[in-house]
Design a protein around this motif. Structure first.
Motif, mmCIF file in Angstrom:
data_model
loop_
_atom_site.group_PDB
_atom_site.id
_atom_site.type_symbol
_atom_site.label_atom_id
_atom_site.label_comp_id
_atom_site.label_asym_id
_atom_site.label_seq_id
_atom_site.Cartn_x
_atom_site.Cartn_y
_atom_site.Cartn_z
ATOM 1 N N CYS A 5 2.332 -2.235 13.889
ATOM 2 C CA CYS A 5 2.676 -1.751 12.705
ATOM 3 C C CYS A 5 2.104 -2.334 11.372
ATOM 4 O O CYS A 5 2.585 -3.758 11.330
ATOM 5 C CB CYS A 5 4.269 -1.521 12.733
ATOM 6 S SG CYS A 5 4.887 -0.774 11.231
ATOM 7 N N GLN A 6 1.819 -1.763 10.608
ATOM 8 C CA GLN A 6 1.133 -2.393 9.416
ATOM 9 C C GLN A 6 2.105 -2.790 8.241
ATOM 10 O O GLN A 6 2.168 -3.609 7.572
ATOM 11 C CB GLN A 6 0.299 -1.697 8.627
ATOM 12 C CG GLN A 6 -0.999 -1.347 9.189
ATOM 13 C CD GLN A 6 -2.174 -0.421 8.617
ATOM 14 O OE1 GLN A 6 -1.569 0.794 8.186
ATOM 15 N NE2 GLN A 6 -3.387 -0.875 8.334
ATOM 16 N N VAL A 7 3.382 -1.907 8.327
ATOM 17 C CA VAL A 7 4.535 -2.271 7.410
ATOM 18 C C VAL A 7 5.565 -3.313 8.180
ATOM 19 O O VAL A 7 5.769 -4.062 7.320
ATOM 20 C CB VAL A 7 5.320 -0.917 7.154
ATOM 21 C CG1 VAL A 7 6.467 -1.424 6.084
ATOM 22 C CG2 VAL A 7 4.424 0.123 6.553
ATOM 23 N N THR A 8 5.812 -3.349 9.261
ATOM 24 C CA THR A 8 6.999 -4.089 9.881
ATOM 25 C C THR A 8 6.345 -5.196 10.639
ATOM 26 O O THR A 8 7.090 -5.966 11.029
ATOM 27 C CB THR A 8 8.128 -3.234 10.610
ATOM 28 O OG1 THR A 8 7.284 -2.721 11.587
ATOM 29 C CG2 THR A 8 8.953 -2.368 9.862
ATOM 30 N N GLY A 9 5.261 -5.183 11.032
ATOM 31 C CA GLY A 9 4.534 -5.952 11.962
ATOM 32 C C GLY A 9 5.036 -5.954 13.251
ATOM 33 O O GLY A 9 4.780 -6.831 14.215
ATOM 34 N N LYS A 36 0.226 7.740 9.834
ATOM 35 C CA LYS A 36 0.558 8.679 8.819
ATOM 36 C C LYS A 36 -0.196 8.631 7.587
ATOM 37 O O LYS A 36 -0.798 7.664 7.379
ATOM 38 C CB LYS A 36 2.158 8.292 8.273
ATOM 39 C CG LYS A 36 3.192 8.604 9.448
ATOM 40 C CD LYS A 36 3.611 10.008 9.492
ATOM 41 C CE LYS A 36 4.674 10.092 8.232
ATOM 42 N NZ LYS A 36 5.207 11.377 8.262
ATOM 43 N N THR A 37 -0.252 9.772 6.892
ATOM 44 C CA THR A 37 -1.093 9.928 5.634
ATOM 45 C C THR A 37 0.037 10.007 4.728
ATOM 46 O O THR A 37 0.702 10.920 4.454
ATOM 47 C CB THR A 37 -2.269 10.881 5.817
ATOM 48 O OG1 THR A 37 -3.074 10.808 6.823
ATOM 49 C CG2 THR A 37 -2.830 11.061 4.343
ATOM 50 N N THR A 48 -3.913 6.226 4.744
ATOM 51 C CA THR A 48 -3.666 6.405 6.201
ATOM 52 C C THR A 48 -3.354 5.019 6.850
ATOM 53 O O THR A 48 -3.866 4.023 6.731
ATOM 54 C CB THR A 48 -4.603 6.996 7.112
ATOM 55 O OG1 THR A 48 -4.924 8.294 6.578
ATOM 56 C CG2 THR A 48 -4.227 7.325 8.463
ATOM 57 N N VAL A 49 -1.976 5.163 7.378
ATOM 58 C CA VAL A 49 -1.416 3.900 7.626
ATOM 59 C C VAL A 49 -0.835 3.959 9.020
ATOM 60 O O VAL A 49 -0.511 5.015 9.493
ATOM 61 C CB VAL A 49 -0.151 3.265 6.844
ATOM 62 C CG1 VAL A 49 -0.560 2.669 5.409
ATOM 63 C CG2 VAL A 49 0.805 4.424 6.735
ATOM 64 N N GLY A 55 8.941 1.507 10.591
ATOM 65 C CA GLY A 55 8.303 1.599 9.251
ATOM 66 C C GLY A 55 8.065 2.594 8.208
ATOM 67 O O GLY A 55 7.990 2.736 7.013
ATOM 68 N N ILE A 56 8.268 3.842 9.115
ATOM 69 C CA ILE A 56 8.390 5.039 8.265
ATOM 70 C C ILE A 56 9.963 5.288 7.639
ATOM 71 O O ILE A 56 9.947 5.634 6.465
ATOM 72 C CB ILE A 56 8.307 6.519 9.077
ATOM 73 C CG1 ILE A 56 7.050 6.446 9.916
ATOM 74 C CG2 ILE A 56 8.586 7.683 8.517
ATOM 75 C CD1 ILE A 56 6.901 7.332 10.910
ATOM 76 N N LYS A 57 10.726 4.544 8.270
ATOM 77 C CA LYS A 57 12.069 4.683 7.460
ATOM 78 C C LYS A 57 12.032 3.507 6.215
ATOM 79 O O LYS A 57 12.763 3.997 5.309
ATOM 80 C CB LYS A 57 13.510 4.171 8.339
ATOM 81 C CG LYS A 57 13.430 5.310 9.345
ATOM 82 C CD LYS A 57 14.729 4.929 10.545
ATOM 83 C CE LYS A 57 14.779 5.762 11.423
ATOM 84 N NZ LYS A 57 15.518 5.240 12.733
ATOM 85 N N THR A 58 11.253 2.601 6.553
ATOM 86 C CA THR A 58 11.294 1.708 5.581
ATOM 87 C C THR A 58 10.650 2.105 4.150
ATOM 88 O O THR A 58 10.817 1.956 2.945
ATOM 89 C CB THR A 58 10.458 0.311 5.843
ATOM 90 O OG1 THR A 58 11.170 -0.149 7.104
ATOM 91 C CG2 THR A 58 10.132 -0.573 4.809
#
Length: 78
Positions: A5-9, A36-37, A48-49, A55-58
């Motif tokens: 995950c790019q957001v949470t790792g 997700k875009t 696009t990540v 991470g989506i919730k973040t």
């Protein structure tokens, strides 16, 4: 697609599956990774990540602009 995950790792967790006879075999627990875009108003374009469900919730909580700023500070290319 990588399971990162790019957001949470978040990355896969590793362990053992234990059968009824207690035979242990290797297994892994994959995070729920989605592509997700998002439209980023500060950049004026879509990105696009690869993110996990958390991470989506973040992103929903903090906003895409704040998350993109945090990722750019870490040196992630978007």
């Amino acid at each position: 697609m990588s399971t990162h995950c790019q957001v949470t790792g978040r990355t896969p967790g590793f362990g053992k599956a234990v059968s009824h006879s207690h035979v242990r075999t290797n297994r892994r627990w994959n995070p729920n990774i989605q592509r997700k875009t998002y439209y980023v108003p500060s950049l004026g374009r879509r990105i696009t990540v690869t993110v996990s469900a958390k991470g989506i919730k973040t992103i929903d909580r903090d906003g895409i602009d704040a998350v993109v700023a945090r990722l750019r500070a870490q040196g992630v290319k978007l």
